[in-house]
Write an enzyme that holds these catalytic residues in place. Sequence first.
Site, PDB file in Angstrom:
ATOM      1  N   GLU A   1      31.563 -14.620  83.202  1.00  0.00           N
ATOM      2  CA  GLU A   1      32.606 -13.776  82.602  1.00  0.00           C
ATOM      3  C   GLU A   1      33.855 -13.642  83.455  1.00  0.00           C
ATOM      4  O   GLU A   1      34.975 -13.580  82.922  1.00  0.00           O
ATOM      5  CB  GLU A   1      32.034 -12.394  82.276  1.00  0.00           C
ATOM      6  CG  GLU A   1      31.053 -12.370  81.120  1.00  0.00           C
ATOM      7  CD  GLU A   1      29.633 -12.694  81.510  1.00  0.00           C
ATOM      8  OE1 GLU A   1      28.749 -12.631  80.641  1.00  0.00           O
ATOM      9  OE2 GLU A   1      29.389 -13.013  82.705  1.00  0.00           O
TER      10      GLU A   1
ATOM     11  N   ASP B   1      35.291 -11.466  77.328  1.00  0.00           N
ATOM     12  CA  ASP B   1      35.234 -12.431  78.419  1.00  0.00           C
ATOM     13  C   ASP B   1      34.088 -13.425  78.291  1.00  0.00           C
ATOM     14  O   ASP B   1      33.592 -13.946  79.279  1.00  0.00           O
ATOM     15  CB  ASP B   1      35.114 -11.697  79.755  1.00  0.00           C
ATOM     16  CG  ASP B   1      34.011 -10.651  79.757  1.00  0.00           C
ATOM     17  OD1 ASP B   1      33.087 -10.754  78.930  1.00  0.00           O
ATOM     18  OD2 ASP B   1      34.071  -9.715  80.584  1.00  0.00           O
TER      19      ASP B   1
ATOM     20  N   HIS C   1      17.678  -8.794  74.196  1.00  0.00           N
ATOM     21  CA  HIS C   1      18.750  -9.733  73.884  1.00  0.00           C
ATOM     22  C   HIS C   1      18.123 -10.977  73.267  1.00  0.00           C
ATOM     23  O   HIS C   1      16.992 -11.331  73.605  1.00  0.00           O
ATOM     24  CB  HIS C   1      19.503 -10.086  75.178  1.00  0.00           C
ATOM     25  CG  HIS C   1      20.747 -10.887  74.963  1.00  0.00           C
ATOM     26  ND1 HIS C   1      20.740 -12.271  74.905  1.00  0.00           N
ATOM     27  CD2 HIS C   1      22.034 -10.516  74.794  1.00  0.00           C
ATOM     28  CE1 HIS C   1      21.974 -12.703  74.720  1.00  0.00           C
ATOM     29  NE2 HIS C   1      22.775 -11.665  74.641  1.00  0.00           N
TER      30      HIS C   1
ATOM     31  N   ARG D   1      23.484 -13.281  82.709  1.00  0.00           N
ATOM     32  CA  ARG D   1      23.031 -14.581  83.187  1.00  0.00           C
ATOM     33  C   ARG D   1      22.787 -14.589  84.691  1.00  0.00           C
ATOM     34  O   ARG D   1      21.857 -15.226  85.173  1.00  0.00           O
ATOM     35  CB  ARG D   1      24.057 -15.668  82.833  1.00  0.00           C
ATOM     36  CG  ARG D   1      24.019 -16.110  81.388  1.00  0.00           C
ATOM     37  CD  ARG D   1      25.074 -17.156  81.097  1.00  0.00           C
ATOM     38  NE  ARG D   1      24.988 -17.635  79.725  1.00  0.00           N
ATOM     39  CZ  ARG D   1      24.302 -18.703  79.325  1.00  0.00           C
ATOM     40  NH1 ARG D   1      23.651 -19.418  80.236  1.00  0.00           N
ATOM     41  NH2 ARG D   1      24.269 -19.080  78.067  1.00  0.00           N
TER      42      ARG D   1
ATOM     43  N   HIS E   1      20.600  -8.352  80.232  1.00  0.00           N
ATOM     44  CA  HIS E   1      20.798  -9.689  79.668  1.00  0.00           C
ATOM     45  C   HIS E   1      21.739 -10.585  80.465  1.00  0.00           C
ATOM     46  O   HIS E   1      21.972 -11.729  80.082  1.00  0.00           O
ATOM     47  CB  HIS E   1      21.359  -9.554  78.251  1.00  0.00           C
ATOM     48  CG  HIS E   1      22.795  -9.093  78.237  1.00  0.00           C
ATOM     49  ND1 HIS E   1      23.144  -7.770  78.349  1.00  0.00           N
ATOM     50  CD2 HIS E   1      23.952  -9.782  78.143  1.00  0.00           C
ATOM     51  CE1 HIS E   1      24.458  -7.660  78.310  1.00  0.00           C
ATOM     52  NE2 HIS E   1      24.980  -8.867  78.192  1.00  0.00           N
TER      53      HIS E   1
END
Length: 391
Positions: A149, A113, A254, A223, A221
Amino acid sequence: MSGLTSIKKINLRPSKSKLCCLCIVGTRPEAIKMGPVIAELSRSDWAYPYVVTTGQHADVVEGALKDFGVTPSRRLNLERRNGSLNELFGKVMAEIDRVIDEVRPDCVIAQGDTTSVAVVSLAAFHKNVPFMHIEAGLRTGKLNDPYPEELNRRIAGLTAAMHFAPTATSLDNLLREGVPAGDCVVSGNTGIDALLQTAAHQLPAPMGFPNVPRVILATAHRRESFGAPIENALQGIRAAVDQHDDLGVFFVTHPNPRAHEPARRILGGHPRIVVTDAIGYADMVAALKRCWLVVTDSGGLQEEAPALGKPVLVLRNTTERPEAVRAGAVRVVGTNAAAVSSAISQLCDDPELYARMSVPVFPYGDGQAAQRIVAAMRTKLESPIPALSAA
């Protein structure tokens, strides 16, 4: 660039008798979950994979593919300037459009995704090439959580010719959205294929793994968590370690600086906390086998840890993977510092709760997903697929 070949310097159709499956890989988790499918296609007598990486986190992506014996045919050169999602969307679209024209694949395959998956699904749709979506049907019902996502997976759900749902819950989501049942297969998750294949080997501890009785394997990680949420979560992890002398942390960062900078700043310098750069997949599985608890916002770790009997605390407010929550192996705790610290401490202090959460469960598959996916692809591609009307 070792092992990578310019697309214009190779025979794009090495076998007229086999179908070409254009496999697009953007991120390391995609490489891990696509690896078993690409390997299965390579072994088939009816198709061959043509593997293109988007160039995001190129070294770790290609390193993960190498673990499955996969060498990409081409790496896209995106030349990103500002790192925005819109920039990524536009550049991947232009490049994939060119690749489809040059390779002339019989289908396009992508997993998950990410933004690149949404782009690939649209590009295939525009070219009237069947798009095969691996790990289809995950939903939270909130368009901006996780961001971006949830939107990406819905775009892929609208454009796919074939949907490989990892679980019955994912299938139900697709059917409620009007996807024909004949276009769906409950395959299991290919991440479990990769995990079980890798975990079967004797794996040394990754470099720097803490030598303490109870180690938390941690990542963060997402967003939607950048800024205060991720900082709060990290403070909660550190507070729990300060409260328990036998507790340590192995934090895997990350590549995005908005994720790794706060981890190094907040967790760094503690004698029982190790903050490390991204590690290879085999090292991650080795850490997973040795850890006491997983604290993460990673979707992949939510799937993998329960199979190895490792409890998971999810640093998010929602999850599109409710199966392991229902099985009792996963708890969603959010990013509030006090809530994170309390959840970790509760597992430290309550052996019965820990024992209940550490029973191995397999809600995401039995390790045979890649075989099911490739078999279903063959059936689909050998059947006539209605052409789309040209705009």
